[in-house]
Design a protein around this motif. Sequence first.
Motif, PDB file in Angstrom:
ATOM      1  N   GLY A  96      90.394 -42.952  38.982  1.00  0.00           N
ATOM      2  CA  GLY A  96      90.213 -42.251  40.321  1.00  0.00           C
ATOM      3  C   GLY A  96      89.388 -43.015  41.122  1.00  0.00           C
ATOM      4  O   GLY A  96      89.106 -42.558  42.290  1.00  0.00           O
ATOM      5  N   ALA A  97      88.621 -44.272  40.541  1.00  0.00           N
ATOM      6  CA  ALA A  97      87.709 -45.064  41.334  1.00  0.00           C
ATOM      7  C   ALA A  97      88.655 -45.872  42.428  1.00  0.00           C
ATOM      8  O   ALA A  97      89.880 -46.208  42.097  1.00  0.00           O
ATOM      9  N   PRO A  98      87.950 -46.184  43.542  1.00  0.00           N
ATOM     10  CA  PRO A  98      88.436 -47.099  44.492  1.00  0.00           C
ATOM     11  C   PRO A  98      88.988 -48.532  43.617  1.00  0.00           C
ATOM     12  O   PRO A  98      88.221 -49.150  42.955  1.00  0.00           O
ATOM     13  N   ARG A  99      90.090 -49.070  44.027  1.00  0.00           N
ATOM     14  CA  ARG A  99      90.586 -50.153  43.512  1.00  0.00           C
ATOM     15  C   ARG A  99      89.722 -51.437  44.158  1.00  0.00           C
ATOM     16  O   ARG A  99      89.453 -51.511  45.223  1.00  0.00           O
ATOM     17  N   ILE A 100      89.442 -52.612  43.129  1.00  0.00           N
ATOM     18  CA  ILE A 100      88.836 -53.830  43.854  1.00  0.00           C
ATOM     19  C   ILE A 100      89.851 -54.435  44.771  1.00  0.00           C
ATOM     20  O   ILE A 100      90.914 -54.380  44.674  1.00  0.00           O
ATOM     21  N   SER A 101      89.277 -54.859  45.962  1.00  0.00           N
ATOM     22  CA  SER A 101      90.015 -55.354  46.998  1.00  0.00           C
ATOM     23  C   SER A 101      90.662 -56.392  46.534  1.00  0.00           C
ATOM     24  O   SER A 101      89.995 -57.347  45.805  1.00  0.00           O
ATOM     25  N   PRO A 102      91.950 -56.529  47.226  1.00  0.00           N
ATOM     26  CA  PRO A 102      92.782 -57.906  47.119  1.00  0.00           C
ATOM     27  C   PRO A 102      91.856 -59.067  47.498  1.00  0.00           C
ATOM     28  O   PRO A 102      92.235 -60.330  46.874  1.00  0.00           O
ATOM     29  N   THR A 103      90.734 -59.022  48.394  1.00  0.00           N
ATOM     30  CA  THR A 103      90.124 -60.289  48.763  1.00  0.00           C
ATOM     31  C   THR A 103      89.316 -60.564  47.418  1.00  0.00           C
ATOM     32  O   THR A 103      88.990 -62.008  47.414  1.00  0.00           O
ATOM     33  N   HIS A 104      89.041 -60.150  46.525  1.00  0.00           N
ATOM     34  CA  HIS A 104      88.425 -60.359  45.426  1.00  0.00           C
ATOM     35  C   HIS A 104      89.039 -61.509  44.307  1.00  0.00           C
ATOM     36  O   HIS A 104      88.442 -61.731  43.482  1.00  0.00           O
ATOM     37  N   PHE A 105      90.565 -61.529  44.720  1.00  0.00           N
ATOM     38  CA  PHE A 105      91.355 -62.442  43.851  1.00  0.00           C
ATOM     39  C   PHE A 105      91.524 -63.683  44.473  1.00  0.00           C
ATOM     40  O   PHE A 105      92.232 -64.547  44.022  1.00  0.00           O
ATOM     41  N   VAL A 106      90.877 -63.972  45.639  1.00  0.00           N
ATOM     42  CA  VAL A 106      91.149 -65.241  46.214  1.00  0.00           C
ATOM     43  C   VAL A 106      89.729 -66.125  46.386  1.00  0.00           C
ATOM     44  O   VAL A 106      88.539 -65.851  46.344  1.00  0.00           O
ATOM     45  N   ASP A 107      90.002 -67.445  45.640  1.00  0.00           N
ATOM     46  CA  ASP A 107      88.893 -68.363  45.414  1.00  0.00           C
ATOM     47  C   ASP A 107      88.535 -68.880  46.516  1.00  0.00           C
ATOM     48  O   ASP A 107      88.940 -68.958  47.690  1.00  0.00           O
ATOM     49  N   SER A 108      87.433 -69.759  46.514  1.00  0.00           N
ATOM     50  CA  SER A 108      86.890 -70.641  47.532  1.00  0.00           C
ATOM     51  C   SER A 108      87.754 -71.402  48.319  1.00  0.00           C
ATOM     52  O   SER A 108      87.513 -71.802  49.623  1.00  0.00           O
ATOM     53  N   GLU A 109      88.736 -71.812  47.564  1.00  0.00           N
ATOM     54  CA  GLU A 109      89.874 -72.827  48.188  1.00  0.00           C
ATOM     55  C   GLU A 109      90.879 -72.006  48.674  1.00  0.00           C
ATOM     56  O   GLU A 109      92.006 -72.650  49.213  1.00  0.00           O
TER      57      GLU A 109
END
Length: 149
Positions: A96-109
Amino acid sequence: MKSNVLKKQLTLWTMLVALVSGSVAFAADSVDLSQSPEVSGTAEGSIVMPKEQSRMALDYVNQPPMIPHSVEGYQVTAKVNTCLKCHGVQSYRTTGAPRISPTHFVDSEGHVSSNVAPRRYFCQSCHVPQADAAPIIGNTFTPAPGYGK
């Protein structure tokens, strides 16, 4: 000619780094880092962090949400991230916790991965436990229009 310009730029950058480093060192001297994460020092005394509370409103676009629960004893190392046990892609549905944001799966490149990007792995670099406490250092910040409610 270019050599003189480069020397001046290097001198300015060195002075800037020294100024920032000195400011950080000065600020660190006034904060007791030996306290547990559950008690935060303020000018008025200490604030006890509740085990869990409702989420505070965000104050600006893309603000990292604050953590509305205790993180005492949480482990975040290169091999273990306790936060992902509840907020991970596989676990958030059952916890029931908020899901980690999709932005957290994008690397620095800009590449998208199925794993959390290294620059987003250490959650408390951006997300901090929330507390309704007076700021240690005063400021004139006001939320963006429509935010902070």
